[in-house]
Enzyme design. Structure first.
Site, PDB file in Angstrom:
ATOM      1  CB  CYS A 122       1.695  -3.238  12.364  1.00  0.00           C
ATOM      2  SG  CYS A 122       2.528  -4.771  11.918  1.00  0.00           S
ATOM      3  N   GLY A 123       1.817   0.263  12.456  1.00  0.00           N
ATOM      4  CA  GLY A 123       0.992   1.449  12.642  1.00  0.00           C
ATOM      5  C   GLY A 123       0.982   2.338  11.418  1.00  0.00           C
ATOM      6  CG  ASP A 130       3.811  -4.392  26.318  1.00  0.00           C
ATOM      7  OD1 ASP A 130       4.175  -3.223  26.068  1.00  0.00           O
ATOM      8  OD2 ASP A 130       3.063  -4.683  27.272  1.00  0.00           O
ATOM      9  CE1 TYR A 182       0.863  10.617  21.838  1.00  0.00           C
ATOM     10  CE2 TYR A 182       0.932  12.889  21.077  1.00  0.00           C
ATOM     11  CZ  TYR A 182       1.177  11.548  20.865  1.00  0.00           C
ATOM     12  OH  TYR A 182       1.737  11.151  19.679  1.00  0.00           O
ATOM     13  CE  LYS A 204       5.633  11.144  20.415  1.00  0.00           C
ATOM     14  NZ  LYS A 204       5.998   9.813  19.840  1.00  0.00           N
ATOM     15  N   GLY A 226       1.509  17.741  11.904  1.00  0.00           N
ATOM     16  CA  GLY A 226       0.266  17.552  11.148  1.00  0.00           C
ATOM     17  C   GLY A 226       0.315  16.411  10.164  1.00  0.00           C
ATOM     18  CB  ILE A 227       1.659  12.980  10.435  1.00  0.00           C
ATOM     19  CG1 ILE A 227       1.821  11.759   9.539  1.00  0.00           C
ATOM     20  CG2 ILE A 227       1.016  12.618  11.749  1.00  0.00           C
ATOM     21  CD1 ILE A 227       2.725  10.694  10.145  1.00  0.00           C
TER      22      ILE A 227
END
Length: 371
Positions: free
Chosen positions: A19-20, A62, A154, A158, A184-185
């Site tokens: 849903c992101g 979750d 962050y 990743k 760079g999305i």
């Protein structure tokens, strides 16, 4: 286009974070290209970006709760998993560690437990980004930059998550993994690139640029990144069907990471001006003021200090000065050769779609307020 586009069903696919921003574009692409595929979306909240297709199911879950994930995987029995979920970069470090590292390991463990065949992870091109080193035609041989060398925690998480995914490849031998590293999305629904640029236009800030605009930079339209995920997934499933035959090292997708871009590096401020032009800006280039990098860096430091005292974030930071003036582009030959990847939407069309999406949403919000 890959020949896999003609395959009606990929089996049962779970999209984590579906849903992101990126996740729902992947779901849309699966439904469009492989209409008989059963798609299960797992997200913390599944109220936004839902697809109306009867082949898509939604589950609030979750990923930091292993038992909950395992229970859902046992119920769904997926053939493959695409893992796009990740907190935004601005959240506390402990959340990044809990979700990006802990959550990814939970998904891997549950996938191995229920016999998942293929696992595609959304990593980041920044896992090899050293802020002190220009990124010029970087490829997958560049080392990870983590820990004290990486100021963005962050990004460190990743990188560790990607390492865990690739290390899990062929454990067991029927479990195949790969990682996609987008750079760079941007596109419809993004919150980090296009919206701030459109806001800068609204504030009349298009008359400024930092530096001489001689640094090539990589921006990638979201649908191209979704396309790359499906290519990787199809390749893993094909490799699984070919077992026990193992591809040549020069052809392997399983256990591998791939940089994905539009293949169209552009000068940083040229991209910003393309966004502003699509939003309505017509300022002549001759009227643009160039701020010297050293001066902008000092201004950014002062603004950071002043806004920190107010508990806010300034429009200009030292990090933004560095990232907007450094070269940052990648070599995607590996993805082209092994995945058959080519961008399906060029940069100009991607900018048009993304900005028009923002303008349309603004128009809709304005009409709702007027009612």
């Amino acid at each position: 286009m890959s020949s896999s586009d003609s395959v009606q069903s990929l089996g049962k696919i779970v999209v984590i974070g579906g849903c992101g921003f990126l996740g729902h574009h992947i779901v849309n692409l699966i439904v469009s290209r492989h209409p008989q595929t059963s798609v299960s979306v797992l997200d913390v909240r599944t109220t936004n970006n839902r697809h109306a297709s009867s082949t898509v199911s939604y589950y609030d879950s979750d990923i930091t709760d292993y038992d909950a994930v395992l229970e859902l995987f046992r119920r769904i029995r997926p053939d493959a998993v695409i893992h796009t979920a990740s907190p935004t970069a601005f959240l506390p470090n402990e959340i990044h560690e809990k979700v990006n590292i802990g959550g990814t390991k939970n998904l891997l463990k549950a996938a191995q437990e229920v016999g998942v065949k293929a696992f595609v992870y959304t990593s980041s091109a920044s896992v090899s980004l050293d802020p002190k080193v220009d990124v010029v035609n970087a490829d997958e041989t560049w080392p990870y930059v983590t820990g004290s060398r990486q100021p963005e925690y962050y990004t460190t998480t990743k990188a560790f998550a990607e390492q865990a995914v690739l290390a899990a490849n062929r454990t067991p031998s029927t479990f195949l993994t790969a990682a996609i590293r987008p750079a760079g999305i941007f596109g419809e629904g993004d919150v980090q690139i296009l919206p701030p640029m459109v806001t800068a236009y609204r504030r009349g800030q298009t008359k400024f640029q930092v530096g001489d605009n001689n640094n090539l930079f990589e921006f990638t339209y979201v649908e191209n990144i979704a396309h790359a995920h499906l290519l990787a997934l199809s390749a893993l499933l094909t490799t699984h069907r070919m077992a026990p035959t193992v591809p040549l090292d020069s052809e392997r997708v399983d256990g591998e990471a791939f940089f994905i871009t539009n293949g169209q590096p552009v000068y940083f401020w040229d991209f910003a001006r393309a966004v502003w032009h699509e939003a309505g800006d017509r300022l002549p280039i001759q009227k643009v003021w160039k701020l010297q990098v050293d001066f902008a860096f000092v201004v950014g430091a002062i603004l950071e200090w002043a806004f920190w005292a107010l508990g806010k974030k300034p429009n200009l930071t030292r990090q933004q000065v560095r990232y907007s003036t450094m070269p940052k582009y990648y070599n995607i030959d590996k993805a082209k050769k092994r995945l058959g990847y080519e961008a399906t939407v060029d940069l100009k069309e991607g900018v048009r779609r993304g900005v028009q999406y923002i303008l349309e949403r603004e128009k809709q919000d304005s009409e709702k307020k007027a009612q």
